[in-house]
Design an enzyme around this catalytic site. Structure first.
Site, PDB file in Angstrom:
ATOM      1  NE  ARG A   1      -2.822  -0.102   3.581  1.00 52.59           N
ATOM      2  CZ  ARG A   1      -4.071  -0.826   2.742  1.00 52.59           C
ATOM      3  NH1 ARG A   1      -4.711  -0.248   2.578  1.00 52.59           N
ATOM      4  NH2 ARG A   1      -4.455  -1.572   3.448  1.00 52.59           N
TER       5      ARG A   1
ATOM      6  CE1 TYR B   1     -11.274  -5.568   4.843  1.00 56.98           C
ATOM      7  CE2 TYR B   1     -10.254  -4.101   2.376  1.00 56.98           C
ATOM      8  CZ  TYR B   1      -9.526  -4.832   3.354  1.00 56.98           C
ATOM      9  OH  TYR B   1      -9.589  -5.726   3.111  1.00 56.98           O
TER      10      TYR B   1
ATOM     11  CB  CYS C   1     -28.115  -6.542  -7.943  1.00 61.06           C
ATOM     12  SG  CYS C   1     -28.457  -6.351  -9.330  1.00 61.06           S
ATOM     13  CD  GLU C   2     -24.157  -7.469  -2.582  1.00 64.32           C
ATOM     14  OE1 GLU C   2     -24.066  -6.281  -0.802  1.00 64.32           O
ATOM     15  OE2 GLU C   2     -24.401  -8.749  -2.473  1.00 64.32           O
TER      16      GLU C   2
END
Ligand SMILES: *Cc1c(COP(=O)(O)O)cnc(C)c1O
Length: 419
Positions: free
Chosen positions: A274, A313, A340-341
């Site tokens: 990261r 998250y 569809c979430e």
């Protein structure tokens, strides 16, 4: 957090041009920023006898990006067959690769042994019995259990599946030595997105203390300690950056103290993902719908398959609309994809300039664990990846997923087992 001025100054004026050539959506990465961060990380450890970063391939598994790291002398941290192949595809060989797998299979070990092998970082003491030959150089992943607290994202070490317990660690090196290992390293990974550098200093101290104990017991020395990845980046505007200089200084002085006591200085390895690429990538999307019900929704032409972090998250990713940077008129919206979430949202109740169809939104800090975490749920396809190079060329470095990719696993020979 807003992207670096340098990246914004090169990207934003060219955005319309790039979007009309490549079409949105795309992730675009900044080679200048990536190189700068790599060099910064190396510079804070320049007082050590030996430092090496093994870039965590899973953060941004693109060979064009890995080639930049290889060019700078970095190694690679891999944990799967695909990651090993990616690393080798850019020229990494032998000790350029740390294989930090867990729940490792025979196929993983066979791949790891190919093309000159790599450094095996064993996740369990029992794996010694599963190796045909014990390599000359061996590393174990250490899990300190309740001796350390871990942080919010990665959780408590005592509950994590990784590494050898404190009780096992000396015996692991004893057995490895008995079976012929001659060179030793040790690894741990206890943090994720940690902005408090002291945590990494404590981890360094912990490993130096541990190798002091192991060395005394077994009469061996350690070539390296690997303190893992997990350096944080500020995602929220105004969040303070990790103080990498202070971290380097304090870690260097621990190494000097160790050398004074033990008479030698091991190498320091890290495996950040990261920190290296996260801030140097953005996802460019176009607003395609606007919907007013109980809230205002801005629908864009990508979905969480391009960036999972907000959905899984609740992570914040800063959004800018380069054409409207100076607009003071804002409104509160949810920025959404088409799955569809209901957690397919890039931003929730965010104050943004008033967005109309056709506006290009820049979703920031997608350079690590962005594209890489994507998936195909709901038939969603992942966008292309571009690189803004040091000479201001925009290069396609991964094409978009297409329907034929999605349907590729449906092409197979009929196979029936009659019971
Ligand atoms: C994920 C991972 C990393 C990189 O983590 P970052 O948070 O991206 O720095 C490093 N090492 C191991 C073993 C990992 O699993």
């Amino acid at each position: 957090m807003p992207i670096s001025k340098n990246f914004a100054n090169r990207l934003y004026p060219a955005l319309e041009n790039i979007a009309s050539h490549f079409q949105t959506p795309f992730h675009i990465y900044d080679e200048v920023g990536i190189r700068k961060t790599c060099e910064k990380l190396q510079s804070v450890f320049s007082d050590l006898k030996s430092f090496r970063e093994y870039y965590a391939v899973k953060a941004l598994p693109n060979p064009r990006i890995l080639a930049i790291m290889h060019d700078l002398g970095f190694g690679f941290d891999c944990s799967s067959i695909a990651e090993l192949r990616l690393s080798r595809s850019v020229g990494a060989r032998g000790e350029d690769i740390m294989f930090t797998s867990n729940n490792t299979s025979g196929a993983d070990f066979r791949e790891a042994a190919k093309e000159g092998g790599c450094v095996l970082n064993l996740d369990d003491i029992n794996l010694l019995d599963k190796l045909k030959t014990i390599p000359e150089l061996i590393c174990f992943r250490y899990n300190p259990g309740s001796k350390r607290t871990g942080n919010d994202i990665i959780g408590k070490p005592a509950e994590s599946k990784y590494g050898l317990s404190h009780e096992q660690i000396i015996d692991a090196y004893r057995q490895a030595k008995l079976r012929g290992a001659k060179r030793f390293g040790i690894h741990t990974m206890l943090a994720s997105n940690e902005l408090n550098y002291s945590y990494m200093v404590q981890t360094t101290q912990m490993l130096l203390d541990l190798i002091t104990d192991i060395s005394a017991e077994l009469d061996i020395t350690f070539e390296f300690i690997n303190i893992g990845g997990g350096l944080g980046i500020p995602y929220l505007p105004g969040e303070k950056e990790l103080d990498i200089e202070a971290m380097g200084k304090e870690i260097c002085s621990l190494f000097k103290h160790f050398e004074h006591q033990l008479g030698y200085e091991p190498a320091l390895y890290m495996e950040s993902g990261r920190y290296i690429t996260g801030p140097h990538g953005v996802l460019a999307v176009t607003a395609i719908n606007r919907k007013e019900i109980y809230r205002t929704y801005v629908g864009v032409d990508a979905s969480m398959s391009a960036l999972m972090r907000p959905g899984i998250y609740g992570a914040y990713h800063h959004i800018e609309i380069p054409a409207k940077l100076s607009d003071s008129d804002t409104e509160t919206v949810d920025v959404v994809g088409s799955l569809c979430e209901n957690n397919d949202k890039f931003a929730i109740q965010r104050d943004l300039p008033k967005i109309v169809d056709g506006d290009i939104l820049i979703i920031q800090d997608t350079g690590a664990h962005g594209s890489a975490m994507g998936f195909n749920y709901n038939g969603s396809l992942r966008p292309q990846e571009l690189l803004l190079t040091t000479d201001n060329t925009v290069e396609l470095i991964r094409r978009e997923e297409r329907l034929e990719d999605y349907f590729a696993t449906l092409e197979f020979e009929q196979d029936l087992l009659t019971l």
